[in-house]
Scaffold this active site. Sequence first.
Site, PDB file in Angstrom:
ATOM      1  N   CYS A  53      -8.527  88.123  52.287  1.00  0.00           N
ATOM      2  CA  CYS A  53      -8.245  86.715  52.557  1.00  0.00           C
ATOM      3  C   CYS A  53      -7.817  86.464  53.993  1.00  0.00           C
ATOM      4  CB  CYS A  53      -7.173  86.206  51.597  1.00  0.00           C
ATOM      5  SG  CYS A  53      -5.583  87.029  51.814  1.00  0.00           S
ATOM      6  N   LYS A 100     -13.256  79.069  47.137  1.00  0.00           N
ATOM      7  CA  LYS A 100     -12.895  79.735  48.394  1.00  0.00           C
ATOM      8  C   LYS A 100     -11.486  80.307  48.348  1.00  0.00           C
ATOM      9  CE  LYS A 100     -11.187  75.671  50.964  1.00  0.00           C
ATOM     10  NZ  LYS A 100      -9.804  76.168  51.091  1.00  0.00           N
TER      11      LYS A 100
END
Length: 302
Positions: free
Chosen positions: A240, A83
């Site tokens: 992000c 992630k």
Amino acid sequence: MTRRTIRIATRRSRLAIWQAENVKRLIENHAPDADCELVPMDTTGDQTQERPIRNVGGKGLFLKELENALLDERADLAVHSMKDVPIHLETEFSVQSIDKRGSAHDVLVSNSAIHQMPADATIGTSSGRRRALLVHVYKRYKTVEVRGNVETRLRKLDEGEMDGLVLAAAGLERLGLEERICSVLPKDVFVPAAGQGVLAAEFLKDRAEICELLEALREDDVEHAARAERLVAEIVDADCAGAFGAHCEKVKNGYRLSAIVLSESGEHAIQTVIEHGDSLRAAEIVGQRLLNQGAADLLSPL
């Protein structure tokens, strides 16, 4: 037997070291001729704790020094949480999942269950996705920015800086801190980050021997799911800082893929779910659906 040394770059946090040690064990169990050596490193992201991560360069700040170690041959591979790996890597790098997936759930750490917290409760997170989801799903709670490793965040909670924290279940479980979990947030509603719970190894594409070694350590269903989640992010151009989540898992007839895009404020959201026999085809369909429903506008900064 000729021994070979495999150098594994990692951040210095306790969680990062756990992840690297786990990959070290997997490699040495698979390849008896390999001796793995950890190369702990400080990253710019770790050293820049006073500002929101979205304002100082995003998740790539946690990879830069490790990638430099790969380029100048101080390390053979780097271990990350999937992630935390940016969707767009420099062309010389490749990333692959390792082993089984940990829990993909987000969880609340608090003294009260998520539905029992007072209306003016403050919940800490550094994630734009979690911040938007908290507002969108639970509406009444306030969010506050909190950075640092897991232990630092827990200390800030214990010192009363906030009423709760939203963290990744996998990180707490890997650190043996699962007893701190108060509420597990349902991933069909509180959609996880792409790659959440997945261990990742990054390496240079031209290192064929490293690629071959790591391929033996992957679980195909995990790899397919992680690639599908990252492909949706690529299609909708979710960086992000964007409020975006995607989760793919193996089901009886193929893969079930859910993805969500939210406005930064959490006021608006677009979510879609699909089951398909091919994970990447599912990602293409989901990504296009999100775009058709206005995902680009939600993800664009104001």
